[in-house]
Every structure is written in C-alpha cells, then in structure tokens.
Design an enzyme around this catalytic site. Sequence first.
Site, short mmCIF file in Angstrom:
data_model
loop_
_atom_site.label_atom_id
_atom_site.label_comp_id
_atom_site.label_asym_id
_atom_site.label_seq_id
_atom_site.Cartn_x
_atom_site.Cartn_y
_atom_site.Cartn_z
N TRP A 149 -7.64 -1.14 -14.67
CA TRP A 149 -6.57 -1.59 -13.77
C TRP A 149 -6.92 -3.03 -13.43
CZ3 TRP A 149 -5.85 -3.24 -8.65
CH2 TRP A 149 -4.55 -3.09 -8.13
N LYS B 27 6.94 6.34 0.87
CA LYS B 27 7.10 7.18 -0.32
C LYS B 27 8.27 6.66 -1.16
CE LYS B 27 4.35 8.78 -0.23
NZ LYS B 27 3.04 9.05 0.29
N CYS C 198 -9.47 2.01 -12.00
CA CYS C 198 -10.19 2.16 -13.26
C CYS C 198 -10.92 3.49 -13.36
CB CYS C 198 -11.22 1.06 -13.39
SG CYS C 198 -10.60 -0.58 -13.13
N LYS D 50 -4.39 5.32 -7.94
CA LYS D 50 -4.59 6.44 -7.03
C LYS D 50 -5.72 6.19 -6.05
CE LYS D 50 -3.93 10.56 -5.41
NZ LYS D 50 -2.82 10.65 -4.44
N ASN E 112 -16.36 -0.13 -13.37
CA ASN E 112 -15.37 -0.04 -12.29
C ASN E 112 -15.89 -0.88 -11.13
OD1 ASN E 112 -13.99 1.82 -13.76
ND2 ASN E 112 -14.42 3.57 -12.43
N GLY E 113 -15.00 -1.60 -10.48
CA GLY E 113 -15.43 -2.41 -9.33
C GLY E 113 -15.24 -3.89 -9.61
N GLU F 105 6.19 6.91 6.95
CA GLU F 105 5.67 7.57 5.75
C GLU F 105 6.81 7.81 4.74
OE1 GLU F 105 3.16 8.07 4.15
OE2 GLU F 105 3.51 9.80 2.88
N ARG G 144 -5.06 7.95 -12.10
CA ARG G 144 -5.60 6.96 -11.17
C ARG G 144 -4.90 5.61 -11.28
NH1 ARG G 144 -10.88 8.42 -9.53
NH2 ARG G 144 -11.44 6.25 -9.33
N GLU H 164 7.37 3.29 -2.96
CA GLU H 164 6.34 3.29 -4.01
C GLU H 164 6.76 4.00 -5.28
OE1 GLU H 164 3.32 6.42 -1.87
OE2 GLU H 164 2.50 5.23 -3.48
N HIS I 207 16.83 -5.04 18.40
CA HIS I 207 16.00 -6.26 18.48
C HIS I 207 15.89 -6.96 17.13
CE1 HIS I 207 15.03 -5.10 22.54
NE2 HIS I 207 14.80 -3.88 22.08
C1 F6R Z 1 0.73 6.43 -0.73
C2 F6R Z 1 -0.67 6.52 -1.04
C3 F6R Z 1 -1.59 5.48 -0.53
C4 F6R Z 1 -2.90 6.12 -0.05
C5 F6R Z 1 -3.90 5.04 0.33
C6 F6R Z 1 -5.18 5.61 0.90
O1 F6R Z 1 1.42 7.51 -1.24
O2 F6R Z 1 -1.10 7.41 -1.73
O3 F6R Z 1 -1.01 4.73 0.49
O4 F6R Z 1 -2.63 6.96 1.02
O5 F6R Z 1 -4.20 4.26 -0.79
O6 F6R Z 1 -5.81 6.41 -0.04
P1 F6R Z 1 -6.93 7.42 0.37
O7 F6R Z 1 -6.30 8.47 1.23
O8 F6R Z 1 -7.46 7.97 -0.91
O9 F6R Z 1 -7.95 6.64 1.15
#
Ligand code: F6R
Length: 608
Positions: free
Chosen positions: A75, A487, A2, A603, A99-100, A483, A27, A490, A506
């Site tokens: 959100w 990517k 949010c 985000k 927010n929250g 990683e 975000r 997502e 395994h």
């Molecule tokens: C994946 C991604 C998330 C963040 C995670 C932590 O691409 O962006 O997995 O890495 O939400 O976010 P931060 O680094 O802001 O604590």
Amino acid sequence: MCGIVGYIGDKNAQSFLISGLKRLEYRGYDSAGIATLSEKGKATLIRAKGKIANLEEKVAKNKRSDTTGIGHTRWATHGEPSEKNAHPHKAGSIYLVHNGIIENYKAIKEHLKDHEFKSDTDTEVLAALINSFYSDGKHSLADAVVQALKLAKGTYGIAVISENNPDEIIVARSGSPLVIGVGNGETLIASDASALVGHTKNAIYLKDGEIARVTKDSIEVKTLNSEPVSAKVEEIETNLAAIQKGGYDHFLLKEIMEQPDSLAETLRGRIDAKNGTVTLGGPGLSESELRRISHLVIVGCGTAYYAGVLAGYYIEQFTPGITIEPVIASEYRYKQSYLPENSLALIVSQSGETADTLACLREIKKQGIKTIGIVNAIGSTIAREVDGGTYVHVGPEISVASTKAFTSQVIAMVMFGITMAQAKGVKNTILRPYINEIAKLPTEIKKVLDGSADQIKKITKKYTKYEHGIYLGRDVAYPTAMEGALKMKEISYLDANAYAFGELKHGPLALVDDRFFEVAILPKGHLYDKAISNVQEVLARGGHMVVFTNEDSFDLPVENVVKITTQLEIFAPILMNILSQLFAYNMAVAKGNNVDQPRNLAKSVTVE
Ligand code: F6R
C-alpha cells in the site's frame, strides 16, 4: 495496509505465498510480489501492479518448485504504485519485504552511494543497508539485519531471504505485526494470522525489538541486543469459516448480517440480565480503582473514535461526576495535554495495530495513567500493551469498512461504564434499563435486519442520483449520524457529512438543494420533538430526506421513512446505525464499487 507472507518447508512456496497474499487482500493494497529460492539458491522474483490476480497470471507463466519464499502486498507510501516499487526489493543477494516506514531512509541512502537504487521506496534503502553488512562476508544474514535495524528509525515488520542460504528466513518487527506459524516440517510467516489459518494452529507473535531466524523446523528468537527469547507458542483462534464469505456477495454484507451473533459473543458470560449485573474480567481493576475514576479519555480513529463518542454519551447518562473525553488518536498523540489524576484511558481499536492509537496508548502510559483496551484482534500490539482490556470478540472483520466491530465496541464500552458505575454505587434502578436493553440487543438487531434490509435496498435506488449526503441527529443520534456518514463516504465515494441537528441553522442548512439528500436519525426520547422541528426546517427548503426512526407516530411528509419496531429505546440508535450500514452497502453496490476494498483505503492503518 501492506501484508507479508513467507514460507519455508517442503511444499511449493509460490502457491502458499499466493494463497496467503489473497487472505491479506482485505487489508488494502495496490501492488504485490513474491521472491522464491530454489534448493540451490536460485531466486525468482515476480511482481505486479494492481490486483493479486495480475501477479498470479505472471506466476502461472513462471512456475517454480521452490520451497522457500517471501511475499508482499504493498500500500504505497513512498513512491507510486508500480511494479518497480512493489516488494520484494533486491540488493545484492538479498530480498526484503517490509511493512511500515523507514523514516531516516534519505540519510541512509546518502551513505550508500555505491548502490544503484531502482525504486523510489524506503524499503529498498533498508535492503541495501542490510546488504552493505551482509556482502562484507563477515556477517551472517541475521547479524546483517540486526546491524541495519540498529541504524534504521521508524516502524517495520520485515522478512529477508538470501540466495546464499535458501534454508533460512530472517524476520523482525518494531511497530508492525509479524506472526510465525509453527508447522510440521515447515514454518510460515505472516503479518496477520488469517494468512496461516488452515495451515497451522500454532503461532509465535513476535514482539517489538525481536528478530527471529527460522528454518523449516526451527525458530530462534532473539532481541536486537542478541539476548535469547523463549517465545510462547499460542493458538490461532480464527477458523476458516470466519474468513470466508459464506454465501454472501461481499464480506461487508456478511459482517453486517453477522451482528446478532457477533454482539452475542461480546456479551457472552459478561451480562446477567436476570440479576442485573455486568462482569468484565479483562480490565483487572479493583472496586476502589473503578470508584476513583473521574476522567475517562476514549482514544480511537475513524469508526473506533465514533464508537467512543457514542459510548461516552451513554456512560455520562448514568455516571454522575464523570468527565468523558473522546479523542481522535492522530490529534491527541501530539497534543500537549496532561490528563488529570484519577483518569483512565479506553483504547479502542478493531485491529489493535492502528499506529496513531498505539502512539496515544504509549504517551498515556508515560503519564502513569492506566489503559484499558477495547480491541478485537487477539494478541495484537494494542491488546498486549494495555494494562487490561475487554476483547470485543466479533471474529475477523475482513471488509475494510468497519461494521460489526462498531456495534460491539460501543456496547463493550457501555458495559465497562456500567461496571464503573456499579463500583461508584450508582443505583441498580438506574443501571437496570441499560443492562436489560443490552441483553436484548442481539435479538433486536436480528429483527431489524430481517424486517428492514429489503426496504433499505429499495430506497437506496432512489438516492443514487444525488452527489452529497447530510446525516443528522441529536444527542446519541449525533455520533450515530457521524458513523453513518463515514460509512457512506468510504464505500460509496459520495460526499457525506454529519451535523448535530441543532447546528443546521448555524451553517449547513445553506447546503440543502437538489444535489443533496439528508438522512435523519430520529430515535424516540426527550429530544425527539426538537429533532422533528429540525426535520421540518429541512423539508421547508426542499430537502430530500430519509428518516430512520422507532417512533410509530412519525408522519411528516418526508420522501422515505424506515420505521423500526423495537422494544429498545436507549439503544435504538444502534439499530438505526445498522440501517445506515445497509444504506451505504446498497449504495456502494449500486455504484459498482469495490465494496470490501474501497479505493485508497486499508484495513489496518499501521503507518501514521
Ligand atoms: C471505517 C474504518 C476505520 C477504522 C479506523 C480504526 O469503517 O474501518 O475508520 O475504524 O481505521 O481502525 P482500528 O479500529 O483497527 O483501530
């Protein structure tokens, strides 16, 4: 997640609120709304499900010259995404954006029997609670907010206005960021400083437990216990270019391509390849404190966690006697575990606001363990609460999927590891190769981007037909594979998972069939031959494999291979991760997905 914006001044509030909300779009959100007040206090509330464009359309049909207002991107947490659940929420004469999460909203709701609730949200309950104090005529708006917040449990960043007084906005925070932009004859509110860029350079970052009453030319900050706070006005470091696409189709691509420069910023003034030294000012640990560290816990979520796993592999290689424990913040915060004496915690977060990571930081501090932030967002909550830190300085990361932050988080942590190893007396001959390669990394990343971006784009087209991806690697290539898979899933919505090559037999080998493709991360090194055997096992079962490698002699009959030419050996997996970033990006584009704002994601994950 949010986003909040607010405006009070002489300009048109609707237009600031809409442009501010657009800045916060990245975000992640599912509905949006604004409430503005005319000089006489007449309120106009406009809300819409979906994109801000929908809200904008409604605003265009209901234009106002109001100069006070608040806005929100939501959100969903409590209640589905819909217009009625979108903020601002109204109760009596007040309008609230939040927010929250208000955790005890059910209990509060039961006490507010006379209020007719129109939404399913916890926020409307808070609005009604504030109104229950305000409407008695005995409390000012600020006092009513204080009384309500004293009863509310949970996290919040809020902005409140009332039809009774269009000349003030009340804001408060606990666990969710709020920034007050100090303008000339105007005051601006945002949950993220990027919404203020271009309007003012000066801002007050509200702290947890603080409330502020703002007018167009005054800002009065207090604690919830009514103690006055002399708030520090700080400079907003972000500039407009950093939050615009700059000619790229997507922020994600811009951020991938920016990595030579963003990593150079991480290294600036910190690495001296000529003399073989690394100097980090931020952690503020003495030589003897560094020498004593025997247990390093690395805390993060998602990409930040994988950065911790990868950095941990590296730090172990050159630091004798160290135990490294990378942990997933959402798990670790509730674990009943005690860190050994001589532990140190690295708290990794791009946003510096991730709720689970922040909770771990607080738990670890309670144990008397020192904490060091590896954070990007300057002035964020984690950056403020850690004992010391190393900012990664990659600039705003707008795309929801993290790319440039990962690369810099890994290297910032390795640099921290080097300073620790230096203090422990690890010989320069051992550390030198790491330092030399780190110094070369920005140039080597540029070579990979220039040399391989087109090839990855072509290859990606051949893989759009598959439903699942398996990412494989050993040792440092294993967290790189994790990683890469994250990517891919997502942004392309493909089911992609990572396995350590040695784990194939395994279980996961059973998956290999025509619905799957495999991505092998194959850096040169002591486990290269072992990984080659694993590649053969997959090929023998009809795998559809892409290989990312820096081994020129690689000649197995895989479907596709991307060979990178690089002077690097130790950090070649970082380069291969950039290939994975491009692969995921091209897949998401080919599938027509919303690359920068993938579905269901946000985000900055400020709720648990
Ligand atoms: C994946 C991604 C998330 C963040 C995670 C932590 O691409 O962006 O997995 O890495 O939400 O976010 P931060 O680094 O802001 O604590």
